[in-house]
Every structure is written in C-alpha cells, then in structure tokens.
Design a protein around this motif. Structure first.
Motif, PDB file in Angstrom:
ATOM      1  N   TYR A 129     -19.534  18.526  37.586  1.00  0.00           N
ATOM      2  CA  TYR A 129     -20.491  18.624  36.614  1.00  0.00           C
ATOM      3  C   TYR A 129     -21.619  19.049  37.408  1.00  0.00           C
ATOM      4  CZ  TYR A 129     -23.639  21.709  33.323  1.00  0.00           C
ATOM      5  OH  TYR A 129     -24.164  22.624  32.113  1.00  0.00           O
TER       6      TYR A 129
ATOM      7  N   LEU B 219     -36.176  28.218  26.153  1.00  0.00           N
ATOM      8  CA  LEU B 219     -35.863  26.788  25.713  1.00  0.00           C
ATOM      9  C   LEU B 219     -37.058  26.208  24.434  1.00  0.00           C
ATOM     10  CD1 LEU B 219     -34.286  24.931  28.206  1.00  0.00           C
ATOM     11  CD2 LEU B 219     -33.301  27.307  26.849  1.00  0.00           C
TER      12      LEU B 219
ATOM     13  N   ALA C  49     -26.917  23.194  17.836  1.00  0.00           N
ATOM     14  CA  ALA C  49     -27.244  24.688  18.299  1.00  0.00           C
ATOM     15  C   ALA C  49     -27.394  25.265  17.045  1.00  0.00           C
ATOM     16  CB  ALA C  49     -26.158  24.363  19.138  1.00  0.00           C
TER      17      ALA C  49
ATOM     18  N   GLU D 255     -30.562  25.345  15.631  1.00  0.00           N
ATOM     19  CA  GLU D 255     -31.307  26.256  16.609  1.00  0.00           C
ATOM     20  C   GLU D 255     -30.322  28.236  16.080  1.00  0.00           C
ATOM     21  OE1 GLU D 255     -30.136  26.680  20.585  1.00  0.00           O
ATOM     22  OE2 GLU D 255     -32.267  27.534  20.716  1.00  0.00           O
ATOM     23  N   ASP D 256     -29.739  28.120  15.650  1.00  0.00           N
ATOM     24  CA  ASP D 256     -28.994  29.315  15.667  1.00  0.00           C
ATOM     25  C   ASP D 256     -29.890  29.704  13.917  1.00  0.00           C
ATOM     26  OD1 ASP D 256     -27.180  31.719  14.431  1.00  0.00           O
ATOM     27  OD2 ASP D 256     -25.736  30.595  15.949  1.00  0.00           O
TER      28      ASP D 256
ATOM     29  N   THR E 132     -33.595  30.550  14.519  1.00  0.00           N
ATOM     30  CA  THR E 132     -34.087  31.760  16.174  1.00  0.00           C
ATOM     31  C   THR E 132     -33.943  33.186  15.007  1.00  0.00           C
ATOM     32  OG1 THR E 132     -32.535  31.596  17.278  1.00  0.00           O
ATOM     33  CG2 THR E 132     -33.757  30.678  17.934  1.00  0.00           C
TER      34      THR E 132
ATOM     35  N   GLY F 175     -22.081  25.689  31.152  1.00  0.00           N
ATOM     36  CA  GLY F 175     -21.192  24.266  31.473  1.00  0.00           C
ATOM     37  C   GLY F 175     -20.414  23.684  32.277  1.00  0.00           C
TER      38      GLY F 175
ATOM     39  N   GLN G 170     -20.599  24.457  19.471  1.00  0.00           N
ATOM     40  CA  GLN G 170     -21.585  24.016  21.246  1.00  0.00           C
ATOM     41  C   GLN G 170     -22.847  25.457  20.939  1.00  0.00           C
ATOM     42  OE1 GLN G 170     -20.909  21.379  23.760  1.00  0.00           O
ATOM     43  NE2 GLN G 170     -19.214  20.461  22.166  1.00  0.00           N
ATOM     44  N   ILE G 171     -22.298  26.061  20.732  1.00  0.00           N
ATOM     45  CA  ILE G 171     -22.355  27.894  21.111  1.00  0.00           C
ATOM     46  C   ILE G 171     -22.882  28.385  19.940  1.00  0.00           C
ATOM     47  CG2 ILE G 171     -22.177  29.927  21.979  1.00  0.00           C
ATOM     48  CD1 ILE G 171     -20.081  29.085  23.506  1.00  0.00           C
ATOM     49  N   ASN G 172     -24.061  29.313  20.187  1.00  0.00           N
ATOM     50  CA  ASN G 172     -24.693  29.581  19.047  1.00  0.00           C
ATOM     51  C   ASN G 172     -25.343  31.193  19.782  1.00  0.00           C
ATOM     52  OD1 ASN G 172     -26.687  28.472  20.516  1.00  0.00           O
ATOM     53  ND2 ASN G 172     -28.355  28.419  19.536  1.00  0.00           N
TER      54      ASN G 172
ATOM     55  N   VAL H 266     -28.478  32.938  19.311  1.00  0.00           N
ATOM     56  CA  VAL H 266     -30.031  32.992  19.289  1.00  0.00           C
ATOM     57  C   VAL H 266     -31.145  33.913  19.100  1.00  0.00           C
ATOM     58  CG1 VAL H 266     -30.389  30.630  20.560  1.00  0.00           C
ATOM     59  CG2 VAL H 266     -31.136  32.295  21.773  1.00  0.00           C
TER      60      VAL H 266
ATOM     61  N   ALA I 167     -25.346  31.563  23.680  1.00  0.00           N
ATOM     62  CA  ALA I 167     -26.438  30.615  24.523  1.00  0.00           C
ATOM     63  C   ALA I 167     -25.338  28.970  23.965  1.00  0.00           C
ATOM     64  CB  ALA I 167     -28.269  30.212  24.071  1.00  0.00           C
ATOM     65  N   THR I 168     -26.058  27.833  24.372  1.00  0.00           N
ATOM     66  CA  THR I 168     -26.336  26.987  24.417  1.00  0.00           C
ATOM     67  C   THR I 168     -27.390  26.083  23.536  1.00  0.00           C
ATOM     68  OG1 THR I 168     -25.779  25.972  26.359  1.00  0.00           O
ATOM     69  CG2 THR I 168     -23.661  26.048  25.071  1.00  0.00           C
ATOM     70  N   PHE I 169     -27.779  24.848  22.986  1.00  0.00           N
ATOM     71  CA  PHE I 169     -29.115  24.394  22.602  1.00  0.00           C
ATOM     72  C   PHE I 169     -29.223  23.944  23.685  1.00  0.00           C
ATOM     73  CE2 PHE I 169     -31.116  20.367  21.258  1.00  0.00           C
ATOM     74  CZ  PHE I 169     -32.102  21.387  20.730  1.00  0.00           C
ATOM     75  N   GLN I 170     -30.563  24.455  24.492  1.00  0.00           N
ATOM     76  CA  GLN I 170     -31.218  23.550  25.240  1.00  0.00           C
ATOM     77  C   GLN I 170     -30.874  24.329  26.573  1.00  0.00           C
ATOM     78  OE1 GLN I 170     -33.970  23.715  24.130  1.00  0.00           O
ATOM     79  NE2 GLN I 170     -34.962  22.132  24.214  1.00  0.00           N
ATOM     80  N   GLU I 171     -29.516  25.205  26.209  1.00  0.00           N
ATOM     81  CA  GLU I 171     -28.714  25.474  27.485  1.00  0.00           C
ATOM     82  C   GLU I 171     -28.031  24.046  28.184  1.00  0.00           C
ATOM     83  OE1 GLU I 171     -28.773  28.968  29.471  1.00  0.00           O
ATOM     84  OE2 GLU I 171     -28.959  29.097  27.155  1.00  0.00           O
ATOM     85  N   GLU I 172     -27.734  23.438  27.213  1.00  0.00           N
ATOM     86  CA  GLU I 172     -27.067  22.820  27.715  1.00  0.00           C
ATOM     87  C   GLU I 172     -25.946  22.542  28.329  1.00  0.00           C
ATOM     88  OE1 GLU I 172     -27.121  19.929  24.326  1.00  0.00           O
ATOM     89  OE2 GLU I 172     -29.050  19.191  24.994  1.00  0.00           O
ATOM     90  N   GLY I 173     -24.860  23.591  27.851  1.00  0.00           N
ATOM     91  CA  GLY I 173     -23.485  24.508  28.606  1.00  0.00           C
ATOM     92  C   GLY I 173     -22.434  23.615  27.510  1.00  0.00           C
TER      93      GLY I 173
END
Lengths: 202, 597
Positions: A9, A21, A85, A88-89, A92, B144, B172-174, B176, B185-191
C-alpha cells in the motif's frame, strides 16, 4: 496494514481524490469547562449511546475554536466512542458546522423563498458591500464571514440574518446592514441581543 | 413459527412473520429489483427501486422496508408501479456515467441489468453530469490497500457503509456532505483498512468499489468457468467460488482469476476475508514446484522423473535403519485422503507414534473486537480431521503446534530421515528453520519434502516431490466447527506436479505397501468405512466435488442457496418495461413550466 506482498500500500502511487479534506489543525483537546459540560450532558444518555451527544460536542468544538479540524473530529470521536469517519459523516451533513476557518462573527443571510421575495438578495449585496467580501468569504481581519443559508425558520419576519448560529436579526433592510456590522464590530455579541428569540424567551 | 398470508400480484403467499414484502417476494419468485437491500445487511430504503403498490396505503411503498401484514395486497406490475419504478431508474442514471464498456462491473452489474429490465428507454437529462475527481478512470481514486473507488458511479446505496458498520464493526466509510453533494468517503481519504475489505466490492451494486487485484484483469465473459470450492487458508473453511479465465495454452498469465465468497449461512454467510480472496497468486506463480527434484552428488537439486524419484524415496526410507529413525512432519493443510495414506505408509513402515508430528501456523488477525465475521487464528484447514484420524494434534498453551519433542528427536539425530508433507502456502507449516538448520548441520541425514513451493525448506531438501495446491485436487477437510467440506479441483497442478494422494500412493507402492487405490474417491470411501461410527464423516464416501461450470449458468446450477443472487442480481429479467415517453403520462406534465423574465 497491507498483508499481501503483491498489494503493498503506497498511497503516493495511486490517484488521490480531489475531495476537500478537513484541515489537520492544531492538536485539540476540550478546555476543562467544555469537557465538563460535555461530560455532564453525557450523563443524560445511556452509557452505550454516547454518540447521541455528537451535535452538542461539535457545537462545543466550534465554541472553542470556531470551526472543525481533523484533530477535533478525532478528539470528539474518542470521547463519544465513534470512529472519525462517523463524526465526519454527521459534521458534514449539517451546514452549521464549519469545515474551514471562519471569522469571529459568521453572518448568514437566509436566501430561501420568503426571504428571497422580501429582498434577501439586496441584503446580501449590502452586507457584501459593507464588509468588502463576497458571500462565502472571510474578511482579511478575520472578523466576519458572510454566508448565504437556506431557510432559517423565521419566514414571518423575512428577510432574516443570523449571526453566529444563534442570533436572528429580522426584517433586515439593506440600509440597516451598515449599522448592524458597525454595531457588531463595536460591541461584539452584545450587539445581537435585540433579536426576537432573546425578547420572547421568558 | 408465526406466518402471515398476503397476496402479491394476485398470488397468495405465506411467509414467516416479521419478513419484509421484498423478502416475501424473493422467497416466492416475484421479481422486484433492489440495490440498497442486501440480505446480509440492515435495511436502509435509500435506493427506492423496490417500490410496490400496497392496497390501502396512499403512496407507493419501498418493499424492502415494509413488513408483511395479514391480508396485504401487493402489486408489482401495475402501470403505476412500472412507471414510478422507471422514473427512479431515470433518476439513478442522471449522474451515473455510462462507461460500462470500461467499467469492471460491466456484465455482472445489477444497475445495468435492472436498468435494461425496468428502466425507461431513454433519459431526458441534458445537463452535465455531476463529476467527482474527473471523468472516466481519472475518477478511480485510492480507497485503501485493496480497493479503488469511483465516486461518479456510486448510487449511494450505502451498502458499503452498512457493511463496515454492521459486519466489520469498524465504521471507516462515511457519507460526506448531503443531498446532491453526497459522496462515499473515508476520513481524510485514509482508505479502508480491514481484512474484510474485499467484501465491499461484492456488496457494491455498481462499479464504484473495485479491487486492485481484479481491476482491468478480466471481464465476466472472459471467465467462462467457475468452480465451487472452499478456501483452505485457515480453519474456517469459507465456501468460495474460483473463477477461471479463458486463455490459450501458450498465453502468459494465470487461469485462476479471482476467488469470491459463496453463501453458506453455517460457515461464512455472504463473506470471506481478504487473505482467502487475494492470496492465490502463488498458485500459478513462478515459485511453484513443477518437477521432482533430486540432490545430485555435487549437492545441487536437479530435476528428475517420477519413477526415479519415487524409487529414491523408498531407498532412503529403507536405508534409514529402522522405523525409529524415520519421522513424518505433516502440515495442518493435509486433507483427509492424504492423512489416511500417510497413516497407511506409517503402518507399513512400522513407524513409532512419536515419529509423527502435525505442524501449523497460528497468527492473530487484526480485526475490530466486535467483528461479526471472525477470521480464526490457526492457518490450517484440517486440524480437526487430523485429530479424528489419530494424528497427534498437540497445541501449546498459546495455540501453536507443540513440536518440542519431535524437534528434539530431529536435532539430537534420533530421526535421521525426515519426510515433510506441506501442501499449503509458504509459512503455513509454522517455523521450519530448525529443520533447515538440522539438515545443513548434518544432524538430519535426509530430508524429503513433498510440497508446492520452492521454500527454504524445499531448497534444503534432498528430495523434493511437487504436489498440488488446494484448488488443484479434490480433497476433503474438516473445519473448526467439525464440518466436512470438499475443495474441488479447479485447475491442473503445474508441470509434472501430481495430486498429493497419487504421490503418496506411488511412494507407498515403492515401499511395498499393498495399496490399490485408483482414485481419491476410493481413499475417501475407505476412510468413511473406518470412521463409520463418527457422524461427522457420514457423507464422506459420497462427498461431491464441483466441476468447472459455465459461468453463465454458474449461479443457476451450482448452489441452490445462491439462487437468490441469480434470480435477483445477475439475471436477464423478462422486461417489465415502461413503454411510452418518459413524463408523457405524468401529472407533472399538466403544469407547463415556462421561463420567467
């Protein structure tokens, strides 16, 4: 946490999303009195439903630093046992939580039907002229942010300007705007105490 | 069981109380499309395509979120429903890019199938599409270590969000933003970082979530065959399907193209872990053993033929100087057939009980503590079977294989000839560096390795016998629940490698054992006869192994419990088309909208 040698990764190798972000921001912890307020609130919910206090917690963050940062979201998630997450959901979803730095006073002009018919656009123009910024911008001094909002729920007193998510200024005419801004600049939050919510509250 | 009787499209159906109208319809073969509903996940009701008319209710209802009630009258094909459904499809395709020719889901995409079957013939949309991160594959962004995300294709069914929340229990998925701006999305595009991430590709009803592993590798029509089998990479034994890509003999690349989970409510539900899903490339990799190898006088492993090598094995074993100098180390990956034959070999040779050991690897898999799909720590599919067959399965207090005594015998030179049987991927036998060391220091005089990969262990051996991986042989395993399952032969072993039962029979014959087996089925029949009183092995003799099935019919023919998918997800449904112009019959048409100055 990649387990497979062929699937190493390396985010740099892949295309990154252009999604805006949250700012990482300064390290965040609630000030003791806000933490105490949140803990007090949490006693009203069952221990496994801490997340119910999310809106209150996010308001406390804004009270403390004006807007939400990634660090604040992590901190709130830690307290409420949610993943960042999930926080944030929620954050936002609601427009009253600011995802980027805003001025000390956020001036929100309603632009939904009743207000629009009563001349909200003219009010926005006047505020924009007075503050020297377009809607959506923050003035260079960091004092004011001007935003257009959807229905603020005071249609009978249109047009409405809300300051800091809290104080309504009703039946605002474009010519009042200069005085409103000067007043807030001079007296701070006290300038907003004349609105109907304050008056009508027992 | 309380039941409820209702009428769907004029048919009376009786279903369990508490089910939803959609489930009642699925159970009774009534066709209703759906996206956000997934039988393994909670109900959301966000995609709206499952709308039906229920009498006495003023509006159309989403059937996935309406519980059945006694006497309910449901219709799914009245003009009102057909038109409303077509409108929903029109909405779903407002922003969905029509890039099916380059989309990885193309050909097995419910959005494609249902839009053909239920959607309108044309769209009235003339506006530019909403675009995240650019058009086409530029929209494929990092999601990810295992996944890519294309937000343009997403229809916001939230299955992935619910999978992470309900099954993985580490949300981990939300989503936005909201409304028109909503995006996955994931928080701060962390995957997404989870060992269950591959399932997100399965649950995604469009091509929004794709795996890096399968991306751009093949199309459904390039995979003519699918084989129902099981995964043997840990003791869970998830039911899986191995997909085979068509390619000419001379073409480069692998035939085994992907592995997907197969529904089994008792073992793995609808899911499987990323290890089983993605750790298969070694099977057709360059490191496979393809020919028998024999260490030459010069000390180099050189290819030889089977006749020669089997004779050499017999020579070495006979020359060991009696059964007490002989040791067998068997991997937890050995199937019942292989264990039975090793047992027969040991019997013929008069092997001591201490001369046999079973090894495996144990490693905790990082997962959220509440995960509904647990990946067990022991990477061996058949420990339960080995114990039942009388093999010494001895775990230490930490759950690892207790090989101390056996290792002591080898290191002290009491065992001079060691036969290691390891048909699993590298590392699954646990730590074997001590064997390599014992061989190199000469305390172990002869090392025979029957395996699949050129591991350091095989490299240290005197004789290497190339065996078959679990997708290359019909073999029976008993998982951690004590459930007997068969892994089917999907592809042939590479080069001159043979199925392990054949190798063991040949070695046994060379050693003078009276073995008459001509198929692995005969071995199973004998085990079944020997373990007849154990109900666990009742079906062993008749255990059925799937053969490659044309993928076009796979869902239909393979597994009755997969019928739901065929019927409702990958079908070519008879069209319930909304005919006529979109909007022509709509009441909205009655209010002409004209531009105001």
């Amino acid at each position: 946490m990649s387990f497979h040698p062929l699937m190493l990764y390396d985010p740099e190798r892949f295309q990154r999303s252009e999604r805006r972000l949250l700012e990482e921001g300064e390290p965040f912890t609630f000030a003791p009195e806000r933490r105490a307020a949140l803990d007090e609130l949490l006693t009203k919910y069952p221990p496994d439903r801490k997340r119910s206090a999310i809106l209150a917690a996010l308001y406390l963050v804004q009270e403390q630093q004006g807007y939400l940062t990634a660090n604040a979201v992590r901190h709130v998630g830690g307290i409420l046992e949610m993943t960042p997450a999930e926080v944030e959901d929620v954050a936002t979803y609601y427009v009253m939580f600011f995802k980027e730095k805003v001025g000390k006073h956020v001036v929100q002009v309603c632009r939904t039907l009743s207000c629009a018919l009563a001349g909200a656009e003219r009010v926005t123009e006047a505020l924009s002229h007075t503050l020297g910024i377009a809607p959506g911008e923050t003035d260079p001094s960091g004092m004011f942010t001007l935003l257009e909002f959807e229905c603020l729920g005071a249609c009978d007193r249109a047009p409405v300007v809300m300051v800091n998510n809290e104080d309504w200024h009703e039946r605002v005419r474009p010519e009042d705007c200069g005085r409103l801004v000067e007043d807030i600049r001079a007296r701070g939050p006290a300038a907003s105490s004349g609105c109907h919510l304050r008056i009508e509250r027992p | 069981m309380d039941t409820v009787t209702l009428t769907i499209d004029g048919r009376e159906v009786t279903v369990e109380k508490g089910k939803t109208v959609l489930q009642a319809a699925i159970d009774n073969g009534v066709q209703i499309p759906y996206y956000c509903y997934h039988p393994g996940l909670g109900i959301d009701g966000s995609c709206r395509v499952c709308i039906v008319k229920i009498e006495k209710l003023p509006k159309l209802q989403t059937s996935c979120s309406t519980p059945v009630a006694e006497g309910m009258v449901v219709s799914t094909q009245t003009p009102e429903v057909v038109e409303a459904r077509a409108s929903v499809f029109e909405f779903l395709l407002i922003n969905h890019p029509l890039d099916c020719p380059v989309c990885d889901k193309g050909g097995e995409c419910p959005l494609q199938d249902f839009s053909y079957s239920f959607g309108p013939n044309e769209s009235r949309m003339e506006f530019p599409r909403r675009v995240f991160d650019g058009e086409g594959v530029r929209a494929d962004v990092d999601f990810g270590p295992t996944l890519m995300l294309n937000r343009n294709r997403c229809i916001l069914c939230t299955r992935c969000v619910r999978f992470m929340r309900e099954i993985d229990t580490d949300p981990q998925i939300n989503i936005v933003d909201r409304g028109y701006g909503s995006e996955i999305a994931t928080f701060q595009e962390e995957g997404v970082h989870s060992l269950l991430s591959g399932n997100l590709m399965d649950v995604c009803p469009v091509g929004a979530i794709t795996t890096r592993d399968y991306r751009f590798k093949s199309r459904p029509w390039d995979n003519p065959d699918a084989v129902d089998t099981i995964c043997t990479l840990c003791e869970k034994g998830c039911n899986t399907t191995a997909w085979l890509k068509a390619k000419p003999e001379w073409a480069k690349g692998a035939r085994l193209i992907r592995i997907t989970p197969r529904f089994n409510p008792d073992v793995n539900d609808y899911w499987m872990c990323d290890i089983g899903r993605f750790d298969y490339r070694w099977i057709e990799g360059d490191n496979r053993l393809q020919k028998p190898l024999l260490r030459s006088e010069a000390g180099v492993l050189e290819p030889t033929d089977w006749r020669n090598v089997v004779g050499k094995v017999a020579d070495r074993v006979t020359a060991a100087g009696g059964p007490s100098a002989l040791g067998f180390l068997v991997s937890g990956h050995a199937s019942l057939e292989e264990l039975a034959l090793i047992g027969r070999l040991g019997g013929t040779l008069g092997l001591r009980e201490e001369g046999v050991a079973v090894g495996w690897r144990r490693r905790e898999k990082p997962q959220a503590p509440g995960a509904k799909f647990k990946i067990p720590p022991v990477d061996a599919p058949n420990l339960m079977g080995a114990a039942d067959m009388g093999f010494p399965v001895r775990p230490t207090s930490s759950g690892d294989a207790d090989l101390a005594a056996f290792r002591g015998d080898v290191e002290a030179g009491r065992i001079t000839v060691l036969y290691v049987f390891d048909p699993g991927p590298e590392g699954t036998l646990g730590d074997v560096s001590w064997i390599v060391e014992a061989r190199q220091s000469g305390r172990l005089q002869h090392l025979i390795v029957q395996g699949v990969l050129m591991t350091p262990l095989a490299a240290a051996a005197d004789i290497v016998l190339p065996g078959a991986a679990w997708v290359e042989k019909d073999a029976a395993y008993v998982n951690e629940q004590g459930r007997l399952q068969g892994a089917a032969r999907a592809i042939a072993p590479p080069g001159e490698a043979m199925e392990d039962w054949q190798i063991l029979v040949n070695v046994g014959l060379a050693l003078g054992a009276p073995l008459t087996y001509t198929s692995s089925q005969e071995v199973r029949a004998e085990i079944a006869a020997g373990l007849g009183d154990n109900p666990r092995y009742a079906g062993l003799a008749e255990l059925a192994f799937a053969r490659p099935t044309a993928a076009g019919n796979w869902l239909k023919t393979s597994n009755p419990s997969e019928r739901w998918k065929w019927d409702f997800m990958f079908q070519d449904l008879p069209p319930v088309k909304f005919v006529g112009k979109p909007g022509a019959t709509s009441w909205m048409n009655g209010i002409p909208l004209t531009e105001v100055e």
